[in-house]
Write an enzyme that holds these catalytic residues in place. Structure first.
Site, short mmCIF file in Angstrom:
data_model
loop_
_atom_site.label_atom_id
_atom_site.label_comp_id
_atom_site.label_asym_id
_atom_site.label_seq_id
_atom_site.Cartn_x
_atom_site.Cartn_y
_atom_site.Cartn_z
CG PHE A 22 -2.11 0.79 1.20
CD1 PHE A 22 -3.36 0.20 1.01
CD2 PHE A 22 -2.07 2.18 1.34
CE1 PHE A 22 -4.52 0.95 0.97
CE2 PHE A 22 -3.23 2.93 1.30
CZ PHE A 22 -4.46 2.33 1.11
CB ALA A 57 0.91 0.00 7.49
N GLY A 86 -9.68 11.01 4.74
CA GLY A 86 -10.83 11.71 5.29
C GLY A 86 -11.54 10.94 6.40
CG HIS A 89 -8.95 2.76 7.14
ND1 HIS A 89 -9.61 1.68 7.66
CD2 HIS A 89 -8.02 2.26 6.30
CE1 HIS A 89 -9.10 0.57 7.15
NE2 HIS A 89 -8.13 0.90 6.33
CG PHE A 114 8.03 2.25 13.55
CD1 PHE A 114 7.05 1.29 13.42
CD2 PHE A 114 7.67 3.58 13.40
CE1 PHE A 114 5.73 1.64 13.15
CE2 PHE A 114 6.36 3.95 13.14
CZ PHE A 114 5.39 2.97 13.00
NE ARG A 128 8.26 13.69 7.89
CZ ARG A 128 7.94 14.91 7.47
NH1 ARG A 128 7.66 15.12 6.19
NH2 ARG A 128 7.92 15.94 8.30
#
Ligand code: INI
Length: 156
Positions: A22, A57, A86, A89, A114, A128
């Site tokens: 994802f 994840a 939005g 989740h 992590f 990042r």
């Protein structure tokens, strides 16, 4: 006074990377950063790096736990990207990933790094993942190697 500090170079380390599909366009850059840091800075052999893809994840904690319990890897690195949408989740996925991955390290004593981005926007995630705010995958890889050596030194 005895001071224990881990070094980064770990040529014999066997490292597993669990990575989510994802948001793959960002995670691919995290993987590139992690792999480069392991090999170029840590001097880890390419053959000693195993990459395991999972759907998202949310699935990372289970994969990380199985890998950590195998006794085959000196550290596990979790890579993924969770971007706020939005709905709530984001909170659920991020919460499960963070606490689940953290619990694995505590329960197995295998270092777990992590490298999961949790951001407000795609732009923040891109920053990042190898652009102006560094590469969280590379940071996680260096953390994993340092922790392998710190734990080894504590137990020596
Ligand atoms: N998975 C991610 O890795 N990042 C996200 O941002 C995300 N969001 O926002 O939905 C996401 N969802 C999928 C989730 O990880 C599971 O794969 C899915 O719920 C099936 O269990």
């Amino acid at each position: 006074m005895k001071i224990i500090e881990g070094v980064i170079t770990t040529p014999d380390a066997r490292v597993a990377i669990a990575i989510a599909r994802f948001n793959n366009f960002i995670n691919g850059s995290l993987l590139q950063g992690a792999s480069d840091a392991l090999k170029r800075i840590g001097q880890v052999a390419d053959d000693n790096i195993t990459v395991v893809w999972v759907p998202g994840a949310y699935e990372l904690p289970l994969a990380v736990r199985v890998l950590a319990n195998m006794g085959k890897y000196d550290a596990v690195i979790a890579l993924g990207t969770i971007i706020r949408g939005g709905t709530a989740h984001f909170e659920y996925v991020a919460g499960e990933a963070i606490s689940g991955i953290g619990n694995v390290a505590l329960n197995t004593e295998v270092p777990v790094a992590f490298g999961v981005l949790t951001t407000e926007s795609i732009e923040q995630a891109i920053e990042r993942a190898g652009t102006k705010a560094g590469n969280k995958g590379a940071e996680a890889a260096l953390t994993a190697l340092e922790m392998i050596n710190v734990i080894k030194a504590i137990k020596a």
